[in-house]
Design a protein around this motif. Structure first.
Motif, short mmCIF file in Angstrom:
data_model
loop_
_atom_site.label_atom_id
_atom_site.label_comp_id
_atom_site.label_asym_id
_atom_site.label_seq_id
_atom_site.Cartn_x
_atom_site.Cartn_y
_atom_site.Cartn_z
N TYR A 16 -76.81 -4.31 28.39
CA TYR A 16 -76.25 -3.18 29.02
C TYR A 16 -76.90 -1.98 29.08
O TYR A 16 -77.53 -1.75 28.14
N TYR A 17 -77.41 -1.40 30.23
CA TYR A 17 -77.99 -0.22 30.36
C TYR A 17 -77.24 0.68 31.31
O TYR A 17 -77.62 0.55 32.48
N LYS A 18 -77.07 1.77 30.93
CA LYS A 18 -76.48 2.82 31.88
C LYS A 18 -75.27 2.22 32.68
O LYS A 18 -75.40 2.39 34.23
N GLY A 19 -74.51 1.38 32.28
CA GLY A 19 -73.65 0.99 33.43
C GLY A 19 -73.76 -0.29 34.01
O GLY A 19 -73.25 -0.83 34.66
N TRP A 20 -75.01 -0.85 33.83
CA TRP A 20 -75.56 -2.03 34.52
C TRP A 20 -75.90 -2.99 33.40
O TRP A 20 -76.15 -2.96 32.17
N LEU A 21 -75.28 -4.44 34.15
CA LEU A 21 -75.56 -5.44 33.04
C LEU A 21 -77.05 -5.93 33.59
O LEU A 21 -77.28 -6.13 35.01
N ILE A 22 -77.87 -6.22 32.42
CA ILE A 22 -79.39 -6.71 32.95
C ILE A 22 -79.22 -8.22 32.63
O ILE A 22 -79.23 -8.43 31.32
N VAL A 23 -79.37 -9.10 33.57
CA VAL A 23 -79.72 -10.55 33.05
C VAL A 23 -81.14 -10.78 33.31
O VAL A 23 -81.66 -10.76 34.37
N TYR A 24 -81.66 -11.21 32.27
CA TYR A 24 -83.32 -11.77 32.19
C TYR A 24 -83.37 -13.17 32.11
O TYR A 24 -82.88 -13.88 31.16
N ASP A 25 -83.71 -13.71 33.03
CA ASP A 25 -84.00 -15.17 33.11
C ASP A 25 -85.30 -15.70 32.73
O ASP A 25 -86.44 -15.17 33.06
#
Length: 75
Positions: A16-25
Protein backbone atom coordinates in the motif's frame (compact mmCIF):
# COMPACT_ATOMS: atom_id res chain seq x y z
CA UNK A 1 3.84 -14.33 3.71
CA UNK A 2 2.68 -11.12 5.35
CA UNK A 3 4.78 -8.27 6.75
CA UNK A 4 2.58 -5.39 7.90
CA UNK A 5 0.60 -4.66 4.73
CA UNK A 6 3.10 -6.25 2.34
CA UNK A 7 1.96 -9.64 1.06
CA UNK A 8 3.88 -11.93 -1.28
CA UNK A 9 3.52 -15.21 -3.12
CA UNK A 10 5.42 -16.89 -5.95
CA UNK A 11 3.41 -14.88 -8.51
CA UNK A 12 2.54 -11.55 -6.86
CA UNK A 13 3.64 -8.97 -4.34
CA UNK A 14 1.38 -6.26 -2.93
CA UNK A 15 1.96 -3.12 -0.96
CA UNK A 16 0.00 0.00 0.00
CA UNK A 17 1.29 3.45 -0.91
CA UNK A 18 -0.60 6.66 -0.11
CA UNK A 19 -4.01 5.00 -0.36
CA UNK A 20 -3.18 2.91 -3.41
CA UNK A 21 -2.86 -0.86 -3.56
CA UNK A 22 0.16 -1.73 -5.71
CA UNK A 23 -0.08 -5.22 -7.21
CA UNK A 24 3.25 -6.35 -8.68
CA UNK A 25 3.08 -9.28 -11.09
CA UNK A 26 6.42 -11.07 -10.71
CA UNK A 27 5.98 -13.08 -13.91
CA UNK A 28 5.74 -10.12 -16.27
CA UNK A 29 7.45 -7.62 -13.94
CA UNK A 30 4.69 -5.00 -14.02
CA UNK A 31 3.02 -2.83 -11.35
CA UNK A 32 -0.75 -2.33 -11.22
CA UNK A 33 -1.80 0.57 -8.94
CA UNK A 34 -5.46 0.30 -7.89
CA UNK A 35 -7.66 2.54 -5.75
CA UNK A 36 -11.35 2.03 -4.97
CA UNK A 37 -13.55 4.75 -3.51
CA UNK A 38 -17.07 4.69 -2.11
CA UNK A 39 -19.21 6.91 -4.34
CA UNK A 40 -21.39 8.18 -1.48
CA UNK A 41 -18.72 9.03 1.09
CA UNK A 42 -15.67 9.33 -1.22
CA UNK A 43 -13.76 7.19 1.27
CA UNK A 44 -10.98 4.91 0.15
CA UNK A 45 -12.20 1.29 0.46
CA UNK A 46 -9.29 -0.41 -1.32
CA UNK A 47 -7.64 -2.07 1.68
CA UNK A 48 -10.86 -3.53 3.09
CA UNK A 49 -12.06 -4.83 -0.28
CA UNK A 50 -8.69 -6.42 -1.02
CA UNK A 51 -8.44 -8.07 2.40
CA UNK A 52 -11.98 -9.43 2.04
CA UNK A 53 -11.11 -10.83 -1.40
CA UNK A 54 -7.96 -12.49 -0.03
CA UNK A 55 -9.92 -14.07 2.84
CA UNK A 56 -12.65 -15.38 0.51
CA UNK A 57 -10.70 -16.38 -2.60
CA UNK A 58 -7.00 -16.51 -1.75
CA UNK A 59 -4.14 -14.13 -2.42
CA UNK A 60 -3.32 -14.99 -6.06
CA UNK A 61 -6.94 -14.86 -7.23
CA UNK A 62 -7.48 -11.54 -5.43
CA UNK A 63 -4.37 -10.12 -7.11
CA UNK A 64 -5.54 -11.30 -10.54
CA UNK A 65 -8.94 -9.67 -9.97
CA UNK A 66 -7.55 -6.38 -8.69
CA UNK A 67 -4.99 -6.05 -11.46
CA UNK A 68 -7.93 -6.14 -13.91
CA UNK A 69 -9.23 -2.99 -12.17
CA UNK A 70 -6.04 -1.14 -13.08
CA UNK A 71 -6.81 1.95 -15.14
CA UNK A 72 -4.14 2.51 -17.76
CA UNK A 73 -3.91 6.25 -18.36
CA UNK A 74 -3.08 7.24 -21.92
CA UNK A 75 -2.61 10.98 -21.91
Amino acid sequence: MTYNDIMTSDNFETDYYKGWLIVYDKNIKKNYPVQLKDIKTNRNITRKQFKDAVNKHGFDKACNTFKKLYANYKG
